[in-house]
Design an enzyme around this catalytic site. Structure first.
Site, PDB file in Angstrom:
ATOM      1  N   ARG A 100       0.847  -1.202   0.000  1.00 46.28           N
ATOM      2  CA  ARG A 100       0.000   0.000   0.000  1.00 46.28           C
ATOM      3  C   ARG A 100       0.877   1.244   0.000  1.00 46.28           C
ATOM      4  O   ARG A 100       0.567   2.253  -0.622  1.00 46.28           O
ATOM      5  CB  ARG A 100      -0.944   0.011   1.222  1.00 46.28           C
ATOM      6  CG  ARG A 100      -1.619   1.368   1.426  1.00 46.28           C
ATOM      7  CD  ARG A 100      -2.877   1.351   2.298  1.00 46.28           C
ATOM      8  NE  ARG A 100      -2.838   0.420   3.393  1.00 46.28           N
ATOM      9  CZ  ARG A 100      -2.129   0.595   4.526  1.00 46.28           C
ATOM     10  NH1 ARG A 100      -1.409   1.685   4.712  1.00 46.28           N
ATOM     11  NH2 ARG A 100      -2.147  -0.317   5.466  1.00 46.28           N
ATOM     12  N   TYR A 109     -17.190  17.543 -13.800  1.00 48.77           N
ATOM     13  CA  TYR A 109     -17.611  16.144 -13.795  1.00 48.77           C
ATOM     14  C   TYR A 109     -18.635  15.949 -12.662  1.00 48.77           C
ATOM     15  O   TYR A 109     -18.409  16.412 -11.536  1.00 48.77           O
ATOM     16  CB  TYR A 109     -16.383  15.264 -13.580  1.00 48.77           C
ATOM     17  CG  TYR A 109     -16.703  13.804 -13.464  1.00 48.77           C
ATOM     18  CD1 TYR A 109     -17.208  13.108 -14.544  1.00 48.77           C
ATOM     19  CD2 TYR A 109     -16.506  13.117 -12.270  1.00 48.77           C
ATOM     20  CE1 TYR A 109     -17.516  11.761 -14.441  1.00 48.77           C
ATOM     21  CE2 TYR A 109     -16.810  11.778 -12.162  1.00 48.77           C
ATOM     22  CZ  TYR A 109     -17.316  11.106 -13.252  1.00 48.77           C
ATOM     23  OH  TYR A 109     -17.620   9.780 -13.144  1.00 48.77           O
ATOM     24  N   ASP A 159      -8.316  19.680 -13.275  1.00 49.64           N
ATOM     25  CA  ASP A 159      -8.659  18.329 -13.706  1.00 49.64           C
ATOM     26  C   ASP A 159      -8.405  18.293 -15.213  1.00 49.64           C
ATOM     27  O   ASP A 159      -9.151  18.879 -15.992  1.00 49.64           O
ATOM     28  CB  ASP A 159     -10.136  18.048 -13.365  1.00 49.64           C
ATOM     29  CG  ASP A 159     -10.562  16.633 -13.745  1.00 49.64           C
ATOM     30  OD1 ASP A 159      -9.935  16.050 -14.655  1.00 49.64           O
ATOM     31  OD2 ASP A 159     -11.531  16.125 -13.154  1.00 49.64           O
ATOM     32  N   LYS A 179      -9.661   7.512 -18.596  1.00 51.78           N
ATOM     33  CA  LYS A 179     -10.103   8.113 -19.847  1.00 51.78           C
ATOM     34  C   LYS A 179      -8.978   8.092 -20.890  1.00 51.78           C
ATOM     35  O   LYS A 179      -8.546   7.021 -21.280  1.00 51.78           O
ATOM     36  CB  LYS A 179     -10.649   9.517 -19.567  1.00 51.78           C
ATOM     37  CG  LYS A 179     -11.581   9.588 -18.339  1.00 51.78           C
ATOM     38  CD  LYS A 179     -12.861   8.799 -18.506  1.00 51.78           C
ATOM     39  CE  LYS A 179     -13.646   8.656 -17.199  1.00 51.78           C
ATOM     40  NZ  LYS A 179     -13.975   9.898 -16.500  1.00 51.78           N
TER      41      LYS A 179
HETATM   42  C1  LIG Z   1     -14.342  10.281 -15.205  1.00 51.98           C
HETATM   43  C2  LIG Z   1     -13.913  11.576 -14.657  1.00 51.98           C
HETATM   44  C3  LIG Z   1     -13.553  11.711 -13.313  1.00 51.98           C
HETATM   45  C4  LIG Z   1     -13.685  10.562 -12.321  1.00 51.98           C
HETATM   46  O1  LIG Z   1     -12.785   9.545 -12.607  1.00 51.98           O
HETATM   47  P1  LIG Z   1     -13.049   7.980 -12.278  1.00 51.98           P
HETATM   48  O2  LIG Z   1     -11.825   7.333 -12.801  1.00 51.98           O
HETATM   49  O3  LIG Z   1     -14.307   7.592 -12.988  1.00 51.98           O
HETATM   50  O4  LIG Z   1     -13.201   7.866 -10.801  1.00 51.98           O
HETATM   51  C5  LIG Z   1     -13.099  12.941 -12.880  1.00 51.98           C
HETATM   52  N1  LIG Z   1     -13.020  13.993 -13.719  1.00 51.98           N
HETATM   53  C6  LIG Z   1     -13.368  13.903 -15.012  1.00 51.98           C
HETATM   54  C7  LIG Z   1     -13.259  15.097 -15.891  1.00 51.98           C
HETATM   55  C8  LIG Z   1     -13.830  12.701 -15.528  1.00 51.98           C
HETATM   56  O5  LIG Z   1     -14.191  12.623 -16.809  1.00 51.98           O
END
Ligand SMILES: *Cc1c(COP(=O)(O)O)cnc(C)c1O
Length: 398
Positions: A60, A112, A184, A209
């Protein structure tokens, strides 16, 4: 380990993005020469003497496959430090966990849905305060600051309206008020935009993504060159424990090798699709930062090296028609998520952004009928034919 002078230089900042994507953080396995970083399926490591070990004590806390990925992603974002997590939400949560009750965060209002949800439904319970504003409006952002503001949280391009926030201007403003800026960067990926170079303090990713790119892994990352913040996040990574598994780290390491190639194709295809939709008589609105008529086009040009693979659009006609269109595609799969090689189509109001109250959504400009496309790397002509055919089918009620 002899003969790998070149490899040890692979983290060099002078090397190009694609070279670092393939090599940074990785070296041939010292025991066998295996060129790919092994998936170390282990939870612990043997020690020679109590607390005398090779730098690895418990998985961890520290893990070799994860280390390689962390270094690789840090290199791609131009960051000194990288940390990986079990999901984008775990990475997002870690940044807020470093705050205290009473601290205040100024957030973009086109985030998001899951970020909005964890801020308002989880961290608000622990006394952290959030204000949501249009982050493309610098005056609105400035007006939202209080004496307790510690962070500004933005997405650019934003989800799902592809709004562009001036990261340089926001960073200057926040720093003048002693606040840090978190971007982000999931929608752009480091292949197109590196917020730390624009003045931001922290980058967060859903590696699920574009970085993952194949819709086969869920993950998250935090990249920063701020050593004090990195130490707090690293402490939380171990203390809270939202770490990714070794196989997920391996998959992501494999993915970043083709990130630049994939993203280039995503951009090319999205540009063709956006232009086509804009000229389509049944389409009322197209949101794509690469279109000259997009309000953020000039800023996007200045801070991104391409406009990405995400498009959103509004059709003429009612919500039912939008739903019929979304359900009539053959190549675009109806699904949440984005950034994979395969094209996806979704309905944010009922899917990814369903957790945001309708009036909040409308206030932020997210219409009930908005459709979001994640344009994949298939042949552009097939994507266009698929959308055209779905648009035609949607004209007649089922
Ligand atoms: C999908 C997404 C998240 C969250 O990520 P996960 O891997 O699904 O937990 C955060 N910010 C954006 C812009 C996203 O598209």
């Amino acid at each position: 380990m002899g003969g790998h002078g070149i490899m040890s230089a692979m983290d060099d900042k002078d090397l190009g993005f694609s070279t670092r994507a393939v090599h940074a953080g990785q070296q041939p396995d010292p025991s066998t020469g295996a060129i790919m970083t092994p998936v170390y399926l282990t939870s612990t490591y043997v020690q020679e003497w109590p607390d005398k070990h090779k730098g690895y004590d418990y998985a961890r806390t520290v893990h070799p496959t994860r280390d390689a990925l962390q270094k690789n992603l840090a290199s791609l974002e131009g960051a000194a430090f990288g940390l990986c997590f079990g999901s984008g939400m775990a990475a997002t949560s870690t940044i807020i966990e470093a705050l205290n009750p009473g601290d205040h965060v100024v957030c973009g209002n086109d985030l998001y849905g899951g970020s909005y949800r964890v801020f308002t439904k989880v961290f608000a319970r622990f006394g952290v305060k959030f204000t949501f504003v249009d982050s493309t409006d610098l005056k609105a952002v400035e007006a939202a600051f209080t004496s307790a503001t510690k962070l500004v949280w933005i997405e650019s391009p934003s989800n799902p309206l592809l709004r562009i926030t001036d990261i340089r201007a926001i960073s200057k403003l926040a720093h003048s008020k002693k606040a840090k800026v978190v971007v982000d960067n999931t929608f752009a990926s480091p292949a197109l935009q590196r917020p730390l170079e624009l003045g931001a303090d922290v980058v967060v990713h859903s590696t699920t993504k574009y970085i993952g790119g194949h819709s086969d892994v869920v993950g998250g990352a935090i990249l920063t060159s701020d050593e004090a913040l990195h130490k707090e996040y690293k402490f939380l990574q171990n203390a809270v424990g939202a770490v990714p598994g070794p196989l997920d780290c391996f998959l992501l390491l494999r993915s970043t090798k083709t990130l630049a190639l994939r993203v280039q194709r995503h951009c090319e295809n999205a540009a063709v699709v956006a232009k086509h939709l804009l000229a389509h008589p049944e389409v009322a609105k197209v949101h794509y930062p690469g279109l000259p008529q997009h309000p953020g086009h000039e800023i996007a040009k200045a801070q991104m090296s391409g406009f990405g693979g995400m498009i959103s659009l509004e059709l003429k006609g009612d919500l039912e028609r939008a739903k019929r269109m979304i359900s009539s595609c053959r190549i675009f799969s109806l699904a949440e998520s984005l950034g994979g090689v395969e094209s996806l189509i979704s309905h944010p109001a009922s899917m990814t952004h369903g957790s945001i109250p309708r009036e909040e959504r409308l206030k932020a400009g997210l219409q009930d009928g908005l459709i979001r496309l994640s344009v994949g790397v298939e042949d552009a002509k097939d994507l266009i034919a698929d959308l055209d055919s779905a648009l035609t089918k949607s004209l007649t009620a089922k």
